[in-house]
Design a protein around this motif. Structure first.
Motif, PDB file in Angstrom:
ATOM      1  N   ALA A  62      34.068  16.936  10.224  1.00 37.65           N
ATOM      2  CA  ALA A  62      32.698  17.354   9.935  1.00 37.65           C
ATOM      3  C   ALA A  62      32.294  16.874   8.539  1.00 37.65           C
ATOM      4  CB  ALA A  62      32.575  18.870  10.011  1.00 37.65           C
ATOM      5  N   TRP A  63      31.013  16.561   8.383  1.00 36.71           N
ATOM      6  CA  TRP A  63      30.466  16.217   7.072  1.00 36.71           C
ATOM      7  C   TRP A  63      30.057  17.506   6.375  1.00 36.71           C
ATOM      8  CZ3 TRP A  63      31.018  11.564   5.041  1.00 36.71           C
ATOM      9  CH2 TRP A  63      31.236  10.482   5.893  1.00 36.71           C
ATOM     10  N   VAL A  64      30.649  17.750   5.212  1.00 34.51           N
ATOM     11  CA  VAL A  64      30.410  18.985   4.471  1.00 34.51           C
ATOM     12  C   VAL A  64      29.647  18.653   3.191  1.00 34.51           C
ATOM     13  CG1 VAL A  64      31.520  20.925   3.309  1.00 34.51           C
ATOM     14  CG2 VAL A  64      32.522  19.976   5.399  1.00 34.51           C
ATOM     15  N   PRO A  65      28.476  19.295   2.982  1.00 34.86           N
ATOM     16  CA  PRO A  65      27.727  19.034   1.751  1.00 34.86           C
ATOM     17  C   PRO A  65      28.519  19.456   0.523  1.00 34.86           C
ATOM     18  CG  PRO A  65      26.387  20.251   3.335  1.00 34.86           C
ATOM     19  CD  PRO A  65      27.795  20.219   3.863  1.00 34.86           C
ATOM     20  N   GLY A  66      28.480  18.610  -0.496  1.00 32.26           N
ATOM     21  CA  GLY A  66      29.108  18.913  -1.774  1.00 32.26           C
ATOM     22  C   GLY A  66      28.028  19.209  -2.797  1.00 32.26           C
ATOM     23  N   ILE A  67      28.174  18.663  -3.969  1.00 31.37           N
ATOM     24  CA  ILE A  67      27.212  18.928  -5.028  1.00 31.37           C
ATOM     25  C   ILE A  67      25.977  18.036  -4.880  1.00 31.37           C
ATOM     26  CG2 ILE A  67      28.981  19.696  -6.645  1.00 31.37           C
ATOM     27  CD1 ILE A  67      28.785  16.961  -7.986  1.00 31.37           C
ATOM     28  N   THR A  68      24.898  18.475  -5.488  1.00 32.46           N
ATOM     29  CA  THR A  68      23.668  17.694  -5.561  1.00 32.46           C
ATOM     30  C   THR A  68      23.521  17.205  -6.993  1.00 32.46           C
ATOM     31  OG1 THR A  68      22.652  18.979  -3.795  1.00 32.46           O
ATOM     32  CG2 THR A  68      21.170  17.749  -5.218  1.00 32.46           C
ATOM     33  N   VAL A  69      23.277  15.898  -7.160  1.00 29.47           N
ATOM     34  CA  VAL A  69      23.213  15.291  -8.487  1.00 29.47           C
ATOM     35  C   VAL A  69      21.874  14.586  -8.672  1.00 29.47           C
ATOM     36  CG1 VAL A  69      25.707  14.965  -8.599  1.00 29.47           C
ATOM     37  CG2 VAL A  69      24.269  13.125  -7.717  1.00 29.47           C
ATOM     38  N   TRP A  70      21.531  14.362  -9.932  1.00 31.39           N
ATOM     39  CA  TRP A  70      20.369  13.536 -10.250  1.00 31.39           C
ATOM     40  C   TRP A  70      20.804  12.085 -10.178  1.00 31.39           C
ATOM     41  CZ3 TRP A  70      15.682  15.459 -10.305  1.00 31.39           C
ATOM     42  CH2 TRP A  70      15.502  16.810 -10.607  1.00 31.39           C
ATOM     43  N   ALA A  71      19.986  11.249  -9.558  1.00 31.13           N
ATOM     44  CA  ALA A  71      20.344   9.844  -9.380  1.00 31.13           C
ATOM     45  C   ALA A  71      19.084   8.990  -9.359  1.00 31.13           C
ATOM     46  CB  ALA A  71      21.118   9.660  -8.080  1.00 31.13           C
ATOM     47  N   GLU A  72      19.296   7.693  -9.398  1.00 35.16           N
ATOM     48  CA  GLU A  72      18.219   6.722  -9.244  1.00 35.16           C
ATOM     49  C   GLU A  72      18.432   6.015  -7.904  1.00 35.16           C
ATOM     50  OE1 GLU A  72      16.410   2.828 -11.537  1.00 35.16           O
ATOM     51  OE2 GLU A  72      18.515   3.330 -11.806  1.00 35.16           O
ATOM     52  N   VAL A  73      17.481   6.166  -6.988  1.00 32.46           N
ATOM     53  CA  VAL A  73      17.562   5.526  -5.676  1.00 32.46           C
ATOM     54  C   VAL A  73      16.576   4.369  -5.674  1.00 32.46           C
ATOM     55  CG1 VAL A  73      17.286   5.834  -3.189  1.00 32.46           C
ATOM     56  CG2 VAL A  73      18.150   7.722  -4.586  1.00 32.46           C
ATOM     57  N   ARG A  74      17.108   3.157  -5.481  1.00 28.58           N
ATOM     58  CA  ARG A  74      16.256   1.961  -5.473  1.00 28.58           C
ATOM     59  C   ARG A  74      16.409   1.249  -4.141  1.00 28.58           C
ATOM     60  NH1 ARG A  74      18.147  -1.042 -10.698  1.00 28.58           N
ATOM     61  NH2 ARG A  74      17.793  -2.732  -9.256  1.00 28.58           N
ATOM     62  N   GLN A  75      15.324   1.179  -3.386  1.00 29.94           N
ATOM     63  CA  GLN A  75      15.318   0.432  -2.135  1.00 29.94           C
ATOM     64  C   GLN A  75      15.294  -1.056  -2.483  1.00 29.94           C
ATOM     65  OE1 GLN A  75      15.571   1.838   0.880  1.00 29.94           O
ATOM     66  NE2 GLN A  75      15.622   3.839  -0.094  1.00 29.94           N
ATOM     67  N   LEU A  76      16.136  -1.841  -1.814  1.00 24.52           N
ATOM     68  CA  LEU A  76      16.169  -3.274  -2.061  1.00 24.52           C
ATOM     69  C   LEU A  76      15.062  -3.941  -1.257  1.00 24.52           C
ATOM     70  CD1 LEU A  76      19.989  -3.954  -1.947  1.00 24.52           C
ATOM     71  CD2 LEU A  76      18.563  -3.482  -3.923  1.00 24.52           C
ATOM     72  N   ARG A  77      14.396  -4.901  -1.887  1.00 23.72           N
ATOM     73  CA  ARG A  77      13.337  -5.625  -1.202  1.00 23.72           C
ATOM     74  C   ARG A  77      13.230  -7.025  -1.780  1.00 23.72           C
ATOM     75  NH1 ARG A  77      11.521  -1.737  -4.433  1.00 23.72           N
ATOM     76  NH2 ARG A  77      10.156  -2.266  -6.130  1.00 23.72           N
ATOM     77  N   GLY A  78      12.605  -7.891  -1.045  1.00 20.70           N
ATOM     78  CA  GLY A  78      12.386  -9.246  -1.513  1.00 20.70           C
ATOM     79  C   GLY A  78      13.670  -9.985  -1.810  1.00 20.70           C
ATOM     80  N   ARG A  79      13.731 -10.588  -2.984  1.00 18.54           N
ATOM     81  CA  ARG A  79      14.865 -11.419  -3.373  1.00 18.54           C
ATOM     82  C   ARG A  79      16.158 -10.613  -3.482  1.00 18.54           C
ATOM     83  NH1 ARG A  79      14.287 -14.718  -8.819  1.00 18.54           N
ATOM     84  NH2 ARG A  79      13.743 -12.622  -9.364  1.00 18.54           N
ATOM     85  N   LEU A  80      16.079  -9.369  -4.001  1.00 19.23           N
ATOM     86  CA  LEU A  80      17.291  -8.544  -4.113  1.00 19.23           C
ATOM     87  C   LEU A  80      17.872  -8.223  -2.748  1.00 19.23           C
ATOM     88  CD1 LEU A  80      16.293  -6.013  -6.903  1.00 19.23           C
ATOM     89  CD2 LEU A  80      17.944  -7.871  -7.056  1.00 19.23           C
ATOM     90  N   LEU A  81      17.008  -7.923  -1.769  1.00 15.72           N
ATOM     91  CA  LEU A  81      17.493  -7.633  -0.428  1.00 15.72           C
ATOM     92  C   LEU A  81      18.145  -8.866   0.179  1.00 15.72           C
ATOM     93  CD1 LEU A  81      17.805  -5.654   1.883  1.00 15.72           C
ATOM     94  CD2 LEU A  81      15.536  -6.313   2.672  1.00 15.72           C
TER      95      LEU A  81
END
Length: 114
Positions: free
Chosen positions: A32-51
């Motif tokens: 089973a997947w068990v939730p752990g801690i919640t953290v502050w993060a930077e989520v960046r979707q890749l697009r264009g040249r990076l993708l």
């Protein structure tokens, strides 16, 4: 010493760990997947040249998630850890990257969990 500006971490990401041999409500045992801690993060979707560049290395990488260094995350793989950002689930591609090799920040390449 390099520090990480807190302002760039504006997303809440929950770390979910795969836990083997968990008993369900019906009494059966399984993984089973068990939730752990919640953290502050930077989520960046890749697009264009990076993708396009990321697709060359791993055909499923769709985002990068940066967070402060955490040893359990640094040791994790896609088989043991997934990340949740809102309603979106992400699986880890390979091993998290120690940015600058100083144990200050981790970059995790992820793809959307389908």
């Amino acid at each position: 010493m390099r520090t990480v500006r807190a302002g760039k971490y504006r997303h809440r990401v929950t770390l979910e760990w795969l836990t083997p041999n968990v008993r369900s409500d019906s009494g059966e045992r399984g993984d089973a997947w068990v939730p752990g801690i919640t953290v502050w993060a930077e989520v960046r979707q890749l697009r264009g040249r990076l993708l396009f560049a990321a697709d060359q290395a791993s055909s499923e990488t769709t985002a990068t998630i940066r967070m402060r260094w955490r040893q359990p995350v640094a040791d994790a793989t896609g088989k043991s850890l997934r990340l949740r950002h809102g309603a979106q689930l992400y699986r880890v591609d390979g091993r998290p990257i120690d940015v600058d090799g100083r144990r200050i920040e981790l970059e995790v390449m992820v793809h959307e969990w389908v």
